[in-house]
Design a protein around this motif. Sequence first.
Motif, PDB file in Angstrom:
ATOM      1  N   GLU A 184      11.488  -2.763  -7.394  1.00 56.98           N
ATOM      2  CA  GLU A 184      12.306  -3.473  -6.414  1.00 56.98           C
ATOM      3  C   GLU A 184      12.322  -2.691  -5.098  1.00 56.98           C
ATOM      4  OE1 GLU A 184      16.701  -5.600  -5.955  1.00 56.98           O
ATOM      5  OE2 GLU A 184      16.394  -4.037  -7.469  1.00 56.98           O
ATOM      6  N   VAL A 185      12.165  -3.414  -3.996  1.00 55.11           N
ATOM      7  CA  VAL A 185      12.142  -2.784  -2.675  1.00 55.11           C
ATOM      8  C   VAL A 185      13.219  -3.418  -1.799  1.00 55.11           C
ATOM      9  CG1 VAL A 185       9.705  -2.140  -2.788  1.00 55.11           C
ATOM     10  CG2 VAL A 185      10.354  -4.385  -1.864  1.00 55.11           C
ATOM     11  N   PHE A 186      13.582  -2.717  -0.718  1.00 51.72           N
ATOM     12  CA  PHE A 186      14.645  -3.182   0.168  1.00 51.72           C
ATOM     13  C   PHE A 186      14.218  -3.038   1.622  1.00 51.72           C
ATOM     14  CE2 PHE A 186      16.791  -2.052  -3.727  1.00 51.72           C
ATOM     15  CZ  PHE A 186      17.749  -3.050  -3.884  1.00 51.72           C
ATOM     16  N   GLY A 187      14.622  -3.994   2.434  1.00 42.81           N
ATOM     17  CA  GLY A 187      14.379  -3.947   3.865  1.00 42.81           C
ATOM     18  C   GLY A 187      15.693  -3.805   4.623  1.00 42.81           C
ATOM     19  N   LEU A 188      15.709  -2.925   5.625  1.00 38.86           N
ATOM     20  CA  LEU A 188      16.892  -2.695   6.447  1.00 38.86           C
ATOM     21  C   LEU A 188      16.565  -3.070   7.886  1.00 38.86           C
ATOM     22  CD1 LEU A 188      17.703   0.898   5.133  1.00 38.86           C
ATOM     23  CD2 LEU A 188      18.590  -1.253   4.245  1.00 38.86           C
ATOM     24  N   THR A 189      17.399  -3.871   8.512  1.00 33.24           N
ATOM     25  CA  THR A 189      17.171  -4.227   9.912  1.00 33.24           C
ATOM     26  C   THR A 189      18.253  -3.622  10.794  1.00 33.24           C
ATOM     27  OG1 THR A 189      18.411  -6.313   9.784  1.00 33.24           O
ATOM     28  CG2 THR A 189      16.052  -6.392   9.280  1.00 33.24           C
ATOM     29  N   ILE A 190      17.867  -3.375  12.037  1.00 34.32           N
ATOM     30  CA  ILE A 190      18.777  -2.795  13.026  1.00 34.32           C
ATOM     31  C   ILE A 190      18.899  -3.758  14.200  1.00 34.32           C
ATOM     32  CG2 ILE A 190      18.143  -0.459  12.339  1.00 34.32           C
ATOM     33  CD1 ILE A 190      16.401  -0.317  14.832  1.00 34.32           C
ATOM     34  N   HIS A 227       0.831  -1.213   0.000  1.00 39.56           N
ATOM     35  CA  HIS A 227       0.000   0.000   0.000  1.00 39.56           C
ATOM     36  C   HIS A 227       0.866   1.264   0.000  1.00 39.56           C
ATOM     37  CE1 HIS A 227      -3.437   2.616   0.989  1.00 39.56           C
ATOM     38  NE2 HIS A 227      -2.604   3.233   1.815  1.00 39.56           N
ATOM     39  N   LEU A 228       1.905   1.283   0.824  1.00 41.45           N
ATOM     40  CA  LEU A 228       2.776   2.459   0.902  1.00 41.45           C
ATOM     41  C   LEU A 228       3.581   2.640  -0.386  1.00 41.45           C
ATOM     42  CD1 LEU A 228       4.048   2.225   4.596  1.00 41.45           C
ATOM     43  CD2 LEU A 228       2.197   3.623   3.673  1.00 41.45           C
ATOM     44  N   LEU A 229       3.956   1.540  -1.018  1.00 39.67           N
ATOM     45  CA  LEU A 229       4.663   1.633  -2.298  1.00 39.67           C
ATOM     46  C   LEU A 229       3.752   2.237  -3.360  1.00 39.67           C
ATOM     47  CD1 LEU A 229       7.092   0.948  -4.164  1.00 39.67           C
ATOM     48  CD2 LEU A 229       6.015  -1.301  -4.528  1.00 39.67           C
ATOM     49  N   GLN A 230       2.519   1.763  -3.419  1.00 37.73           N
ATOM     50  CA  GLN A 230       1.588   2.247  -4.446  1.00 37.73           C
ATOM     51  C   GLN A 230       1.127   3.677  -4.175  1.00 37.73           C
ATOM     52  OE1 GLN A 230      -1.318  -0.953  -4.151  1.00 37.73           O
ATOM     53  NE2 GLN A 230      -0.469  -1.965  -5.977  1.00 37.73           N
ATOM     54  N   THR A 231       1.049   4.054  -2.900  1.00 35.26           N
ATOM     55  CA  THR A 231       0.530   5.379  -2.541  1.00 35.26           C
ATOM     56  C   THR A 231       1.628   6.433  -2.474  1.00 35.26           C
ATOM     57  OG1 THR A 231      -1.186   4.285  -1.225  1.00 35.26           O
ATOM     58  CG2 THR A 231      -0.868   6.646  -0.865  1.00 35.26           C
ATOM     59  N   TYR A 232       2.788   6.066  -1.909  1.00 38.83           N
ATOM     60  CA  TYR A 232       3.856   7.046  -1.665  1.00 38.83           C
ATOM     61  C   TYR A 232       5.177   6.697  -2.356  1.00 38.83           C
ATOM     62  CZ  TYR A 232       0.715   8.359   2.169  1.00 38.83           C
ATOM     63  OH  TYR A 232      -0.367   8.730   2.917  1.00 38.83           O
ATOM     64  N   LYS A 233       5.191   5.623  -3.165  1.00 40.46           N
ATOM     65  CA  LYS A 233       6.426   5.138  -3.786  1.00 40.46           C
ATOM     66  C   LYS A 233       7.482   4.821  -2.725  1.00 40.46           C
ATOM     67  CE  LYS A 233       5.707   7.590  -8.155  1.00 40.46           C
ATOM     68  NZ  LYS A 233       6.272   8.537  -9.158  1.00 40.46           N
ATOM     69  N   CYS A 234       7.044   4.206  -1.644  1.00 40.20           N
ATOM     70  CA  CYS A 234       7.940   3.859  -0.530  1.00 40.20           C
ATOM     71  C   CYS A 234       8.609   2.519  -0.811  1.00 40.20           C
ATOM     72  CB  CYS A 234       7.145   3.799   0.781  1.00 40.20           C
ATOM     73  SG  CYS A 234       8.178   3.473   2.217  1.00 40.20           S
ATOM     74  N   ARG A 235       9.914   2.564  -1.068  1.00 37.14           N
ATOM     75  CA  ARG A 235      10.647   1.362  -1.474  1.00 37.14           C
ATOM     76  C   ARG A 235      11.548   0.806  -0.392  1.00 37.14           C
ATOM     77  NH1 ARG A 235      12.531   2.478  -7.680  1.00 37.14           N
ATOM     78  NH2 ARG A 235      13.141   0.277  -7.447  1.00 37.14           N
ATOM     79  N   PHE A 236      11.549   1.438   0.795  1.00 40.11           N
ATOM     80  CA  PHE A 236      12.436   0.985   1.870  1.00 40.11           C
ATOM     81  C   PHE A 236      11.658   0.821   3.166  1.00 40.11           C
ATOM     82  CE2 PHE A 236      15.197   2.892  -1.224  1.00 40.11           C
ATOM     83  CZ  PHE A 236      16.355   2.121  -1.191  1.00 40.11           C
ATOM     84  N   GLN A 237      11.873  -0.306   3.834  1.00 41.46           N
ATOM     85  CA  GLN A 237      11.276  -0.550   5.143  1.00 41.46           C
ATOM     86  C   GLN A 237      12.385  -0.741   6.178  1.00 41.46           C
ATOM     87  OE1 GLN A 237       8.369  -3.719   7.554  1.00 41.46           O
ATOM     88  NE2 GLN A 237       8.588  -3.883   5.342  1.00 41.46           N
ATOM     89  N   ILE A 238      12.216  -0.139   7.354  1.00 43.88           N
ATOM     90  CA  ILE A 238      13.168  -0.253   8.454  1.00 43.88           C
ATOM     91  C   ILE A 238      12.507  -1.024   9.585  1.00 43.88           C
ATOM     92  CG2 ILE A 238      14.576   1.015  10.130  1.00 43.88           C
ATOM     93  CD1 ILE A 238      14.391   3.441   8.203  1.00 43.88           C
ATOM     94  N   GLY A 239      13.228  -1.953  10.202  1.00 46.38           N
ATOM     95  CA  GLY A 239      12.667  -2.702  11.322  1.00 46.38           C
ATOM     96  C   GLY A 239      13.751  -3.350  12.152  1.00 46.38           C
ATOM     97  N   GLY A 240      13.375  -3.815  13.337  1.00 46.00           N
ATOM     98  CA  GLY A 240      14.308  -4.563  14.166  1.00 46.00           C
ATOM     99  C   GLY A 240      14.661  -5.879  13.512  1.00 46.00           C
TER     100      GLY A 240
END
Length: 461
Positions: free
Chosen positions: A250-256, A216-229
């Motif tokens: 293509e999307v990417f996920g970043l973990t901390i 939904h966020l990709l289609q609405t805001y072109k959000c291609r990156f997710q951050i999470g634990g």
Amino acid sequence: MIIRVINRIYSIRKCSFVFQRFCASNVLKLNERGLLQDIFPPPSLNLQKLLSQPQCFYAGFDPTADSLHIGNLLVLMTMLHWQRAGHQLIALIGGATALIGDPSGKASERIALPEGKVRDNADVIAENFTRIFQNHQKYIWEQNRDPNRLKPVKLVNNADWYDNVSITKFLSTAGRHFRVGAMLSRNSVQSRINSEAGISFTEFSYQVLQGYDWLHLLQTYKCRFQIGGSDQMGNIVSGHELISRMGLDEVFGLTIPLVTNEEGSKLGKTADNAVWITPSKTSPFELYQFFMRVKDSEVEQLLKLFTFFSTEEISLIMEKQTAKPESRIAHRKLAQQVTLLVHGENGLQSAERITAALYSKSADSLAQLQPNELSETFRGATMVDILLEPATSVLDMVMKANCFAKENDARRIILAGGLHINQVKCTDYTEILSLGRHILPNGISLICVGKKHHYIVKWMS
């Protein structure tokens, strides 16, 4: 407190190598600070191209408690670094997913929350977000930098789109792109399937909803990156697979890394020693003291994680601490920066006033405190309102404050040196109260009988 980076040695080395080859400088800085644990899929030339221009990043927070905590703060720190680099941020409140429950890291199913409670929690967490991002811009972001560079954070709630999607439409569109075999392979699912408690279909479906959030966020805001634990990697992979199967960007996920206590437990909302963002749950003073008390061996890494000091500045701070350990300069810098970010300038000043009053044992420090700060300094103290009359003696005061049951006991203990007024020993019970000595400029008197019994007198004129 321990910062535990749960990661394979191979993964760390591989990411570090690829970061150096392909990633933008701001990614490298996060990696050096320990704020990046892993990236999925592995970094590529396409990632370098994407990060050479402004992108959209999001992180989700389920309102299962009435406050964020310092584990969430680490995610917010990462978001703020991306904001500083010129990217757009989205803070997602999981008003819908909180009703489902994330099985990640849970040995049993969460107790279902009423919808009204989730809405109330969401309102508080929205305030937490707003306060932290405003404090960062107002107190930490350098004044000589362009304030327009910090793009305003978008605050969204996934209840807004799930309320408008029917279950049949959801399953017939997004649902058909999920594979049960892959869903069963997630660590969060496997650990529960093999446990006595098992896992319900409700929690099993959580990864589907989180994956759809990203879509939904990709289609609405072109959000291609997710951050999470790091415990969110399974959910991030589910979202990535959904978007890939639909043939989208293509999307990417970043973990901390996760923040854990000495026993290795996640320092989160269900832990007994949780440190909260909402001041009514963890005061500015308590937050300040939490970071003042971290181990010497941990303070350098915490400065990298929870402050915006450069690595060079942190090295200089640590050199000063090594040269003079008793100064605790590194701890103080850490506590000041975190408290300023979370509670602003007033919160930091309050925390430092209480700290000075508690540890300096100075009447001048006590005089700077507000009544609520004084009661926080001396937790459990009895609060008493007394009408100030002419020629009130020390004995009159302690009896009106109910410090003693009998006057004979009061005289005996005072003569023996067992009474302190405003941190100063008093052995003369006939002494007439005076402003400055017995009554502080803020209209307060602090009475200490022995070492454990405290009474706070608020004088009425």
